[in-house]
Scaffold this motif. Structure first.
Motif, mmCIF file in Angstrom:
data_model
loop_
_atom_site.group_PDB
_atom_site.id
_atom_site.type_symbol
_atom_site.label_atom_id
_atom_site.label_comp_id
_atom_site.label_asym_id
_atom_site.label_seq_id
_atom_site.Cartn_x
_atom_site.Cartn_y
_atom_site.Cartn_z
ATOM 1 N N TYR A 91 0.812 -1.215 0.000
ATOM 2 C CA TYR A 91 0.000 0.000 0.000
ATOM 3 C C TYR A 91 0.844 1.263 0.000
ATOM 4 N N ARG A 92 0.356 2.238 -0.746
ATOM 5 C CA ARG A 92 0.977 3.553 -0.786
ATOM 6 C C ARG A 92 0.501 4.381 0.404
ATOM 7 N N GLU A 93 1.152 5.490 0.652
ATOM 8 C CA GLU A 93 0.716 6.359 1.746
ATOM 9 C C GLU A 93 -0.686 6.883 1.490
ATOM 10 N N TRP A 105 -9.930 -0.120 2.360
ATOM 11 C CA TRP A 105 -8.673 -0.092 1.629
ATOM 12 C C TRP A 105 -8.941 -0.002 0.129
ATOM 13 N N PRO A 106 -8.229 0.846 -0.593
ATOM 14 C CA PRO A 106 -8.229 0.731 -2.057
ATOM 15 C C PRO A 106 -7.545 -0.579 -2.455
ATOM 16 N N LEU A 107 -7.765 -1.014 -3.682
ATOM 17 C CA LEU A 107 -7.023 -2.165 -4.179
ATOM 18 C C LEU A 107 -5.530 -1.841 -4.184
ATOM 19 N N SER A 108 -4.725 -2.843 -3.872
ATOM 20 C CA SER A 108 -3.273 -2.665 -3.889
ATOM 21 C C SER A 108 -2.758 -2.684 -5.317
ATOM 22 N N VAL A 109 -2.004 -1.665 -5.695
ATOM 23 C CA VAL A 109 -1.458 -1.608 -7.048
ATOM 24 C C VAL A 109 -0.334 -2.609 -7.254
#
Length: 254
Positions: A91-93, A105-109
């Motif tokens: 995960y990004r900040e 949570w957004p989807l993990s890129v």
């Protein structure tokens, strides 16, 4: 004011583009297209005051560093290889901040289904940059990373099933009419019901309005450097009245 929204897919076939023209009295959906090539998106971005793109603009710094170190054959210390450490790679900040704000949570890129689309996005940002200048991934410019599902939840709309069920999207459009009477969708509303990518492109164009008005919080100073590499999700204000045309804001139709 013209804003644009892009629901990006790994390929042209699943990519949708919407444009909304804003006046003091109305927001009119001027175009809604599917199977949109990058060159078309770049041309529209050149005319829009803000373009919202639904895709991660970059990868977590820690993930990039890990992949580079792994490629060099560097050893990973055993105490660092547990799940908490792996989550720093996933995960990004901006993903962490988005979870704090929205509860999800957004989807993990780097570990989920977004990888191919993010690769497409990297190429698209270069294509757009050729027309308007380098894109600042932190959102400090005319292009912003957006998250339609999270934006809908912030505005108080139910999002369960809307990506897969046309009847849910039809219900959401009925709510749009009640809560955004200034939004004129015309006959293109039918495409929003039929195609979830088209639906999200319109939502992205609405969020682009918030971005153009300076209503999407920028990265905190301590995260600005990484946001310029990783990207930063532009989250709109919870009150839809803040993005309404001026005459509706002064009338306060609530």
């Amino acid at each position: 004011m013209l804003t644009a929204g892009v629901d990006l897919a790994a390929e042209t076939a699943g990519t949708a583009l919407a444009t909304i023209e804003w006046s003091s009295s109305a927001a009119v959906l001027r175009s809604l297209e599917t199977a949109v090539p990058d060159a078309r998106i770049a041309a529209v971005a050149e005319t829009a005051v803000s373009t919202g793109i639904d895709c991660a603009f970059g990868w977590p710094d820690e993930f990039v560093e890990f992949v580079a170190a792994h490629a060099r054959g560097e050893r990973i210390a055993g105490e660092l290889a547990g799940m908490p450490w792996r989550r720093t790679l996933a995960y990004r900040e901006t993903d962490r901040v988005t979870r704090e704000v929205t509860g999800r949570w957004p989807l993990s890129v780097s570990t989920d289904r977004l990888g191919l689309t993010a690769m497409h996005c990297a190429a698209l940002l270069e294509c757009v940059g050729d027309r308007i200048g380098p894109v600042d991934r932190s959102g400090a410019g005319r292009v912003a990373e957006v998250y339609p599902g999270a934006s809908l939840r912030l505005w108080g709309f139910g999002t369960r099933g809307y990506k897969t069920d046309a009847s849910v999207r039809a219900g959401l459009l009925a709510e749009f009419g009640e809560r955004m009477p200034w939004l004129e969708l015309g006959a293109m509303a039918d495409l929003m019901v039929a195609d979830d990518d088209a639906f999200d492109a319109v939502v992205a164009a609405l969020v682009a309005r918030a971005h153009a008005l300076g209503l999407t919080p920028p990265p905190p100073a301590r995260h600005l450097d990484s946001a310029r590499r990783e990207g930063w999700i532009a989250l709109p204000p919870r009150d839809l009245a803040e993005i309404a045309p001026a005459e509706w804001r002064s009338a306060d139709p609530r």
